[in-house]
Design an enzyme around this catalytic site. Structure first.
Site, PDB file in Angstrom:
ATOM      1  N   SER A 143      10.061 -29.738  26.663  1.00 18.18           N
ATOM      2  CA  SER A 143      11.266 -30.439  26.254  1.00 18.18           C
ATOM      3  C   SER A 143      11.708 -31.383  27.348  1.00 18.18           C
ATOM      4  O   SER A 143      11.443 -31.140  28.519  1.00 18.18           O
ATOM      5  CB  SER A 143      12.382 -29.430  25.992  1.00 18.18           C
ATOM      6  OG  SER A 143      12.689 -28.809  27.233  1.00 18.18           O
ATOM      7  N   LYS A 144      12.375 -32.439  26.923  1.00 19.76           N
ATOM      8  CA  LYS A 144      12.721 -33.459  27.916  1.00 19.76           C
ATOM      9  C   LYS A 144      13.804 -32.990  28.887  1.00 19.76           C
ATOM     10  O   LYS A 144      14.036 -33.611  29.900  1.00 19.76           O
ATOM     11  CB  LYS A 144      13.056 -34.790  27.252  1.00 19.76           C
ATOM     12  CG  LYS A 144      14.265 -34.842  26.392  1.00 19.76           C
ATOM     13  CD  LYS A 144      14.486 -36.284  25.943  1.00 19.76           C
ATOM     14  CE  LYS A 144      15.526 -36.322  24.842  1.00 19.76           C
ATOM     15  NZ  LYS A 144      15.424 -37.462  23.992  1.00 19.76           N
TER      16      LYS A 144
END
Ligand code: GLU
Length: 493
Positions: free
Chosen positions: A253-254
């Site tokens: 995930s960013k």
């Protein structure tokens, strides 16, 4: 043997994701190993979220990586159009088939009724999903409602009992009970198809032989298999690839790892190193060699050797591999060329030069100022953030709020960035000079520098975000509790 055709089907709704490149690479290797075709289809039926900027970015970043395709929206092909928004008539024709055969039905339920149903199912701890209310309407009732122009969707029927059994190339037989499958909406009230419907119709019409995609789609297969049965079509082979993970094993995930391909390009990774690294996700070369080209991978590829243990996308390992490429594959001249192409792209230089020219007296002054445009992270220490009007907490809040604001911007044009930062300074009741100070330091590593607004606009979201995050860490980070409070304040703005 029928020819092997695979596809990547990204939805153009954000930054080009490394996960898209990873799935594209495996699809491309598989197809080309069998002398088949690899297709790019744009799934843009979500009109609210799809943007043409995102589509262009996805195409450009896949091309930068060398993951080009044989058929697609830009180069055409026998089975086009390759953009779902241009295929509406096809979906209209196909939904009629399902309605005529009685496999799909019109649903006129209001959102109030569906909300109440959901609430009740949650309270009773029942499986969530549509209760079949409109399957009981008579043909006359449906005609009347349609003639009266009542808003509706079209849903698919789902067997009431039993299991759906299907084969996954990597997992073997998979069983999912029909009781867990909702009567999926196939056509929305705006007359556009949902992902499930358009995806199946297109995979069939484009003669896709193997659907190789991320594991997150495996629970959708029963709906897809059922649609193939309803149409009396042969389903493709399904193969669900393991999801990429952060080093702590959570889904990539960013928040924890940069996920945009643009970030890796802007940070100065070589495309061949990034593709090689993606090829190490779930795959090892039979020779055990870690450094390999896409051609070598295609030649040695054997999809049944893909391992299902969640592959870790670890930027440290990528750094190591990229370093190897820089040292081993580029002689001094090509190294210099690679650096120049990366650092001095013409459109960037055109914007950077005017900023620098104003501030120098000798050419030897340039490098010191230009440094911020050709660096990844900049080195900076906590003391540089000291400011007489701003506490450390103020600086942290400014950095975090700015980051959230920048992440929501539609583009990074100078005016857009400027307006966004000015509004934020006003909301925080700060003089623009004071407000911009921590950003100056975060972006350039120095208390004074060229216009920080212009710099952010030139550097773009990915590098700006990485530097702002780095600055937040240097300032001691934001605890979970502080983050919650900041989020609350941000929403109240
Ligand atoms: N449009 C889907 C996505 O964005 C495609 C999934 C699939 O490959 O079926 O990932």
């Amino acid at each position: 043997m029928t020819s092997i055709r695979t596809r990547i089907a990204p939805s153009p709704t954000g930054d080009p994701h490394v996960g898209t490149a990873y799935i594209a690479l495996f699809n491309r290797c598989f197809a080309h190993q069998h002398k088949g075709q690899f297709i790019l289809r744009i799934e843009d039926t979500d009109q609210l979220r799809s943007t043409s900027k995102s589509e262009q970015d996805i195409l450009a970043s896949l091309r930068w990586l060398g993951l080009d395709w044989d058929e697609g929206p830009d180069c055409g092909g026998e089975y086009g159009p390759y953009r779902q928004s241009e295929r509406s008539a096809i979906y209209q024709d196909h939904i009629k088939i399902l309605l005529d055969k009685g496999h799909a039905f019109h649903c006129f339920c209001s959102s109030e009724r569906l909300d109440a149903l959901r609430k009740e199912q949650m309270e009773q701890k029942q499986q969530l999903g549509y209760d079949g209310h409109c399957t009981h309407l008579t043909a006359e009732e449906v005609t009347q409602k349609l003639e009266a122009g009542e808003e509706h969707v079209i849903r698919m029927k789902i067997p009431e009992q039993g299991d759906c059994e299907f084969e996954d190339l990597l997992r073997g037989k998979v069983n999912i009970s029909w009781s867990q499958i909702d009567m999926q909406v196939l056509m929305k009230s705006d007359g556009l198809p949902t992902y499930h419907f358009a995806n199946v119709v297109d995979d069939h019409l484009m003669q896709i032989s193997h659907v190789i995609r991320g594991e997150e789609w495996i629970n959708s297969v029963p709906k897809h298999v059922l649609l193939y049965q309803y149409f009396e079509w042969e389903p493709p082979v399904f193969c669900h690839m393991p999801l990429l993970r952060n080093p702590d094993k959570s889904k990539l995930s960013k928040r924890k790892n940069p996920t945009s391909i643009n970030y890796y390009r802007d940070m100065g990774y070589l495309p061949q190193a990034l593709v090689n690294y993606l090829g190490m996700m779930g795959w090892t070369m039979p020779s055990g060699e870690e450094k390999f080209s896409i051609e070598a991978m295609t030649e040695a590829f054997d999809i049944s050797r893909v391992s299902l243990g969640g592959p870790i996308f670890d930027t440290e390992k990528l750094d190591w591999l990229n370093g190897k490429y820089l040292r081993e594959d580029l002689d001094d001249i090509s190294f210099a060329q690679a650096f120049a192409t990366w650092a001095f792209a013409q459109d960037r230089v055109a914007r950077i030069v005017p900023l620098i020219k104003q501030r120098v007296e000798r050419l030897s002054d340039v490098a010191d100022i230009a440094h911020l445009f050709v660096a990844g992270l900049v080195s900076v220490d906590e003391a540089t953030f000291a400011h007489k009007k701003l506490s450390k907490e103020d600086s942290l809040a400014i950095l975090q709020f700015t980051l959230w604001k920048l992440e929501a911007l539609p583009d990074f044009e100078r005016e857009t960035v400027e307006q966004c930062l000015q509004e934020l300074a006003q909301t925080l009741d700060l003089k623009i000079r004071d407000f911009l100070f921590p950003l100056f330091v975060a972006i350039s590593g120095k208390p004074v520098s060229v216009s920080v607004i212009e710099s952010i606009s030139i550097l773009g979201l990915d590098i700006s975000r990485a530097r702002i995050r780095h600055a937040i860490e240097i300032l001691g980070g934001i605890s979970k509790k502080q983050a919650k409070q900041l989020e609350k304040d941000f929403r109240a703005m």
